[in-house]
Design a protein around this motif. Structure first.
Motif, short mmCIF file in Angstrom:
data_model
loop_
_atom_site.label_atom_id
_atom_site.label_comp_id
_atom_site.label_asym_id
_atom_site.label_seq_id
_atom_site.Cartn_x
_atom_site.Cartn_y
_atom_site.Cartn_z
N VAL A 253 10.49 9.76 79.44
CA VAL A 253 9.92 9.23 78.19
C VAL A 253 10.97 9.16 77.09
O VAL A 253 11.11 8.14 76.40
CB VAL A 253 8.71 10.07 77.76
CG1 VAL A 253 8.19 9.60 76.40
CG2 VAL A 253 7.60 9.99 78.80
N TYR A 254 11.72 10.25 76.88
CA TYR A 254 12.62 10.34 75.73
C TYR A 254 14.08 10.05 76.07
O TYR A 254 14.93 10.04 75.16
CB TYR A 254 12.51 11.73 75.10
CG TYR A 254 11.17 12.00 74.48
CD1 TYR A 254 10.74 11.32 73.34
CD2 TYR A 254 10.31 12.95 75.03
CE1 TYR A 254 9.52 11.57 72.77
CE2 TYR A 254 9.07 13.21 74.46
CZ TYR A 254 8.68 12.52 73.33
OH TYR A 254 7.45 12.77 72.77
N GLN A 255 14.40 9.86 77.33
CA GLN A 255 15.76 9.52 77.75
C GLN A 255 16.77 10.59 77.29
O GLN A 255 16.56 11.77 77.52
CB GLN A 255 16.13 8.13 77.24
CG GLN A 255 15.23 7.01 77.78
CD GLN A 255 15.34 6.84 79.29
OE1 GLN A 255 16.44 6.92 79.86
NE2 GLN A 255 14.21 6.61 79.94
N HIS A 256 17.85 10.16 76.63
CA HIS A 256 18.92 11.09 76.28
C HIS A 256 18.53 12.04 75.15
O HIS A 256 19.25 13.01 74.88
CB HIS A 256 20.18 10.31 75.87
CG HIS A 256 19.99 9.46 74.65
ND1 HIS A 256 19.35 8.23 74.69
CD2 HIS A 256 20.34 9.67 73.35
CE1 HIS A 256 19.32 7.71 73.47
NE2 HIS A 256 19.91 8.55 72.64
N GLN A 257 17.43 11.79 74.46
CA GLN A 257 16.96 12.69 73.41
C GLN A 257 15.87 13.65 73.92
O GLN A 257 15.14 14.24 73.13
CB GLN A 257 16.44 11.89 72.22
CG GLN A 257 17.55 11.18 71.45
CD GLN A 257 17.03 10.47 70.22
OE1 GLN A 257 16.02 9.77 70.28
NE2 GLN A 257 17.72 10.65 69.10
N ALA A 258 15.80 13.79 75.21
CA ALA A 258 14.80 14.69 75.80
C ALA A 258 15.05 16.15 75.44
O ALA A 258 14.15 16.98 75.57
CB ALA A 258 14.79 14.52 77.32
N ILE A 259 16.27 16.46 74.97
CA ILE A 259 16.57 17.84 74.61
C ILE A 259 15.66 18.34 73.49
O ILE A 259 15.35 19.54 73.41
CB ILE A 259 18.06 17.98 74.20
CG1 ILE A 259 18.43 19.44 73.99
CG2 ILE A 259 18.35 17.14 72.97
CD1 ILE A 259 19.90 19.65 73.70
N LEU A 260 15.20 17.42 72.63
CA LEU A 260 14.30 17.83 71.55
C LEU A 260 12.96 18.30 72.09
O LEU A 260 12.44 19.35 71.69
CB LEU A 260 14.10 16.65 70.58
CG LEU A 260 15.38 16.10 69.93
CD1 LEU A 260 15.05 14.86 69.09
CD2 LEU A 260 16.04 17.17 69.07
N ALA A 261 12.40 17.53 73.01
CA ALA A 261 11.13 17.93 73.62
C ALA A 261 11.29 19.17 74.49
O ALA A 261 10.42 20.05 74.51
CB ALA A 261 10.56 16.78 74.44
#
Length: 238
Positions: A163-171
Motif C-alpha cells: 500500500v505505502y511502497q517505500h514509505q511503509a516504514i511510517l506504518a
C-alpha cells in the motif's frame, strides 16, 4: 440454738463464696434484678422489592449493556474506517504522516495503546467510577484507527509495503509501537501471576501485587518495551 444459727451463717457464707444463690443478710434488703430489654422495633421500612431486586437496580445493567456496545463499536468502526483510508486515500494519509519521524509515530501509537490499557486497569481499580471506562473506550477507538491506517495484522510488513511502497516504514513504526505496548502488557501479566502464585505472602516482593505498585511495575515494563523499539534498530529493520 446459737450454735445452730452460726452454722447456718457459715453455710450461707459458703454458698456466697461458691457463687450460689445469695442469702440476704437483712430481710428488708431487696436484690437487684437485671431487666431484659425487649426486642427493638424494626427500623428498616417494609419494601415490596426483594434484596435481589434491590441489588439489580443498583447494578444498573443498562449502563453495562451500553458500555459493551461502545467497546464493540470502538473495535470495529475505527479499524474499518482507517483501513478504508489507507487503501482508498493513500496519498492523503502519507501527506499527513510524512511530517512525523518514524520514531515519533511509534511513540504516538505506543502512548495511545498504553492509555487504553491504563483505562481498563484503572476501571478495575476504581470500579465505582465510569471516567476510566470512558477513557478506555476512547483510547481503544484511537488505537484501532491507527491499526487500521497501518494495516496491522500478523504479517503487516507485506501489506504496508504493497500500500505505502517505500514509505511503509511510517506504518511499520506505528505497528511496532502498538505491538510493543501489547507485549509489555503480556510480560506484566505473566510477572503478576507468577508473583501471586510463587511468592509467599510475607515476602517483600508481594507488595508488587498491590494496586499502585502493580501499576508502577506496568509502566516500567512498558517503558522498557518502547525503548527497545525506538533504540533497538527495529524500526529501521522493518
Amino acid at each position: 440454738m446459737k450454735q445452730f444459727d452460726d452454722g447456718d451463717g457459715a453455710e450461707s457464707g459458703r454458698s456466697d463464696a461458691a457463687g450460689s444463690v445469695a442469702v440476704p443478710s437483712h430481710p428488708d434488703e431487696v436484690t437487684s434484678v437485671n431487666k431484659v430489654s425487649a426486642h427493638p422495633e424494626a427500623t428498616i421500612p417494609d419494601s415490596e422489592y426483594s434484596l435481589a431486586e434491590i441489588e439489580q437496580r443498583r447494578a444498573r445493567p443498562v449502563r453495562w449493556v451500553v458500555f459493551a456496545l461502545a467497546v464493540l463499536l470502538a473495535i470495529v468502526i475505527p479499524y474499518g474506517y482507517g483501513r478504508s483510508l489507507a487503501i482508498n486515500h493513500t496519498q492523503g494519509v502519507l501527506r499527513y504522516a510524512s511530517i512525523l519521524d518514524p520514531r515519533g509515530i511509534a511513540l504516538i501509537a505506543w502512548t495511545v495503546t498504553v492509555l487504553t490499557f491504563v483505562g481498563i486497569g484503572m476501571s478495575i481499580i476504581e470500579s465505582s467510577s465510569w471516567f476510566w471506562r470512558v477513557v478506555f473506550v476512547l483510547g481503544l477507538a484511537a488505537e484501532q484507527l491507527i491499526a487500521g491506517l497501518c494495516l496491522l495484522k500478523m504479517d503487516f510488513w507485506y501489506s504496508t509495503f504493497v500500500v505505502y511502497q517505500h514509505q511503509a516504514i511510517l506504518a511499520n513504526a506505528a505497528n511496532l509501537g502498538i505491538i510493543a505496548a501489547g507485549l509489555g502488557v503480556a510480560v506484566f501479566a505473566i510477572l503478576f501471576v507468577a508473583i501471586l502464585v510463587c511468592v509467599r505472602k510475607d515476602s517483600p516482593w508481594n507488595t508488587l501485587t498491590h494496586s499502585w505498585s502493580a501499576l508502577s511495575m506496568f509502566f516500567i515494563i512498558e517503558l522498557i518495551a518502547i525503548a527497545i523499539v525506538l533504540f533497538g534498530g527495529l524500526i529501521t529493520a522493518a
